[in-house]
Design a protein around this motif. Structure first.
Motif, PDB file in Angstrom:
ATOM      1  N   UNK A   8       0.827  -1.213   0.000  1.00  0.00           N
ATOM      2  CA  UNK A   8       0.000   0.000   0.000  1.00  0.00           C
ATOM      3  C   UNK A   8       0.855   1.254   0.000  1.00  0.00           C
ATOM      4  N   UNK A   9       1.930   1.256   0.788  1.00  0.00           N
ATOM      5  CA  UNK A   9       2.841   2.410   0.807  1.00  0.00           C
ATOM      6  C   UNK A   9       3.521   2.591  -0.545  1.00  0.00           C
ATOM      7  N   UNK A  10       3.961   1.484  -1.129  1.00  0.00           N
ATOM      8  CA  UNK A  10       4.611   1.542  -2.438  1.00  0.00           C
ATOM      9  C   UNK A  10       3.644   2.097  -3.487  1.00  0.00           C
ATOM     10  N   UNK A  11       2.409   1.617  -3.458  1.00  0.00           N
ATOM     11  CA  UNK A  11       1.394   2.087  -4.400  1.00  0.00           C
ATOM     12  C   UNK A  11       1.152   3.585  -4.228  1.00  0.00           C
ATOM     13  N   UNK A  12       0.984   4.025  -2.989  1.00  0.00           N
ATOM     14  CA  UNK A  12       0.740   5.450  -2.729  1.00  0.00           C
ATOM     15  C   UNK A  12       1.910   6.305  -3.215  1.00  0.00           C
ATOM     16  N   UNK A  13       3.129   5.832  -2.987  1.00  0.00           N
ATOM     17  CA  UNK A  13       4.325   6.556  -3.431  1.00  0.00           C
ATOM     18  C   UNK A  13       4.318   6.729  -4.954  1.00  0.00           C
ATOM     19  N   UNK A  14       4.102   5.643  -5.672  1.00  0.00           N
ATOM     20  CA  UNK A  14       4.107   5.723  -7.126  1.00  0.00           C
ATOM     21  C   UNK A  14       2.888   6.470  -7.659  1.00  0.00           C
ATOM     22  N   UNK A  15       1.762   6.373  -6.981  1.00  0.00           N
ATOM     23  CA  UNK A  15       0.574   7.124  -7.416  1.00  0.00           C
ATOM     24  C   UNK A  15       0.861   8.623  -7.375  1.00  0.00           C
ATOM     25  N   UNK A  16       1.543   9.091  -6.316  1.00  0.00           N
ATOM     26  CA  UNK A  16       1.897  10.510  -6.233  1.00  0.00           C
ATOM     27  C   UNK A  16       2.848  10.907  -7.362  1.00  0.00           C
ATOM     28  N   UNK A  17       3.822  10.053  -7.646  1.00  0.00           N
ATOM     29  CA  UNK A  17       4.782  10.363  -8.714  1.00  0.00           C
ATOM     30  C   UNK A  17       4.097  10.377 -10.078  1.00  0.00           C
ATOM     31  N   UNK A  18       3.190   9.445 -10.294  1.00  0.00           N
ATOM     32  CA  UNK A  18       2.460   9.389 -11.564  1.00  0.00           C
ATOM     33  C   UNK A  18       1.570  10.616 -11.711  1.00  0.00           C
ATOM     34  N   UNK A  19       0.879  10.992 -10.639  1.00  0.00           N
ATOM     35  CA  UNK A  19       0.026  12.191 -10.695  1.00  0.00           C
ATOM     36  C   UNK A  19       0.852  13.434 -11.026  1.00  0.00           C
ATOM     37  N   UNK A  20       2.045  13.539 -10.449  1.00  0.00           N
ATOM     38  CA  UNK A  20       2.911  14.690 -10.738  1.00  0.00           C
ATOM     39  C   UNK A  20       3.350  14.678 -12.199  1.00  0.00           C
ATOM     40  N   UNK A  21       3.687  13.505 -12.724  1.00  0.00           N
ATOM     41  CA  UNK A  21       4.096  13.410 -14.129  1.00  0.00           C
ATOM     42  C   UNK A  21       2.928  13.777 -15.046  1.00  0.00           C
ATOM     43  N   UNK A  22       1.747  13.310 -14.707  1.00  0.00           N
ATOM     44  CA  UNK A  22       0.566  13.628 -15.516  1.00  0.00           C
ATOM     45  C   UNK A  22       0.274  15.125 -15.454  1.00  0.00           C
ATOM     46  N   UNK A  23       0.390  15.690 -14.259  1.00  0.00           N
ATOM     47  CA  UNK A  23       0.170  17.134 -14.118  1.00  0.00           C
ATOM     48  C   UNK A  23       1.155  17.926 -14.965  1.00  0.00           C
ATOM     49  N   UNK A  24       2.343  17.376 -15.133  1.00  0.00           N
ATOM     50  CA  UNK A  24       3.359  18.014 -15.972  1.00  0.00           C
ATOM     51  C   UNK A  24       3.265  17.606 -17.426  1.00  0.00           C
ATOM     52  N   UNK A  25       2.191  16.899 -17.777  1.00  0.00           N
ATOM     53  CA  UNK A  25       1.932  16.455 -19.148  1.00  0.00           C
ATOM     54  C   UNK A  25       3.055  15.558 -19.678  1.00  0.00           C
ATOM     55  N   UNK A  63      -3.122  -8.133 -18.628  1.00  0.00           N
ATOM     56  CA  UNK A  63      -3.283  -7.682 -17.251  1.00  0.00           C
ATOM     57  C   UNK A  63      -2.444  -6.427 -17.032  1.00  0.00           C
ATOM     58  N   UNK A  64      -3.028  -5.467 -16.323  1.00  0.00           N
ATOM     59  CA  UNK A  64      -2.266  -4.270 -16.014  1.00  0.00           C
ATOM     60  C   UNK A  64      -2.633  -3.792 -14.626  1.00  0.00           C
ATOM     61  N   UNK A  65      -1.709  -3.110 -14.006  1.00  0.00           N
ATOM     62  CA  UNK A  65      -1.960  -2.584 -12.670  1.00  0.00           C
ATOM     63  C   UNK A  65      -2.925  -1.399 -12.767  1.00  0.00           C
ATOM     64  N   UNK A  66      -3.485  -1.038 -11.627  1.00  0.00           N
ATOM     65  CA  UNK A  66      -4.381   0.120 -11.578  1.00  0.00           C
ATOM     66  C   UNK A  66      -3.640   1.389 -11.986  1.00  0.00           C
ATOM     67  N   UNK A  67      -2.372   1.483 -11.610  1.00  0.00           N
ATOM     68  CA  UNK A  67      -1.593   2.674 -11.982  1.00  0.00           C
ATOM     69  C   UNK A  67      -1.367   2.731 -13.484  1.00  0.00           C
ATOM     70  N   UNK A  68      -1.035   1.592 -14.084  1.00  0.00           N
ATOM     71  CA  UNK A  68      -0.828   1.570 -15.540  1.00  0.00           C
ATOM     72  C   UNK A  68      -2.134   1.891 -16.266  1.00  0.00           C
ATOM     73  N   UNK A  69      -3.238   1.402 -15.743  1.00  0.00           N
ATOM     74  CA  UNK A  69      -4.543   1.689 -16.332  1.00  0.00           C
ATOM     75  C   UNK A  69      -4.849   3.189 -16.280  1.00  0.00           C
ATOM     76  N   UNK A  70      -4.494   3.821 -15.152  1.00  0.00           N
ATOM     77  CA  UNK A  70      -4.714   5.262 -15.001  1.00  0.00           C
ATOM     78  C   UNK A  70      -3.893   6.034 -16.034  1.00  0.00           C
ATOM     79  N   UNK A  71      -2.653   5.644 -16.230  1.00  0.00           N
ATOM     80  CA  UNK A  71      -1.785   6.309 -17.201  1.00  0.00           C
ATOM     81  C   UNK A  71      -2.331   6.112 -18.614  1.00  0.00           C
ATOM     82  N   UNK A  72      -2.777   4.897 -18.939  1.00  0.00           N
ATOM     83  CA  UNK A  72      -3.319   4.614 -20.266  1.00  0.00           C
ATOM     84  C   UNK A  72      -4.554   5.480 -20.537  1.00  0.00           C
TER      85      UNK A  72
END
Length: 80
Positions: A8-25, A63-72
């Motif tokens: 859960x901690x690992x997921x939250x960490x990467x979710x924040x990084x992914x959100x920042x990357x998405x925010x930066x387009x 199969x893809x993770x929830x994070x990969x699905x969000x990015x897609x």
């Protein structure tokens, strides 16, 4: 710490990084973070279960993770 808590901690960490990357387009960086999350999560589970001899795992199907699905999904909305 329990494995689920570490995951859960690992997921939250990467979710924040992914959100920042998405925010930066930066979809490419978000994809890289999603892949890194999947790799680290599998490594962590294998280490905790004493199954590192089975790594690397082959990738099958779609199969893809929830994070990969969000990015897609984000990539599709940006292309439209």
């Amino acid at each position: 710490m329990r494995l689920i808590d570490e995951l859960n901690e690992l997921h939250a960490h990467y979710a924040r990084m992914i959100e920042a990357a998405i925010a930066g387009d930066d979809v490419a960086q978000a994809e890289a973070y999603a892949q890194a999350y999947e790799d680290e999560a599998v490594q962590l589970m294998a280490e905790r279960e004493g199954l590192t001899h089975l790594l690397p795992l082959p990738r099958f199907g779609t199969q893809e993770s929830a994070l990969r699905s969000r990015v897609r999904r984000f990539g599709r909305t940006r292309a439209a």
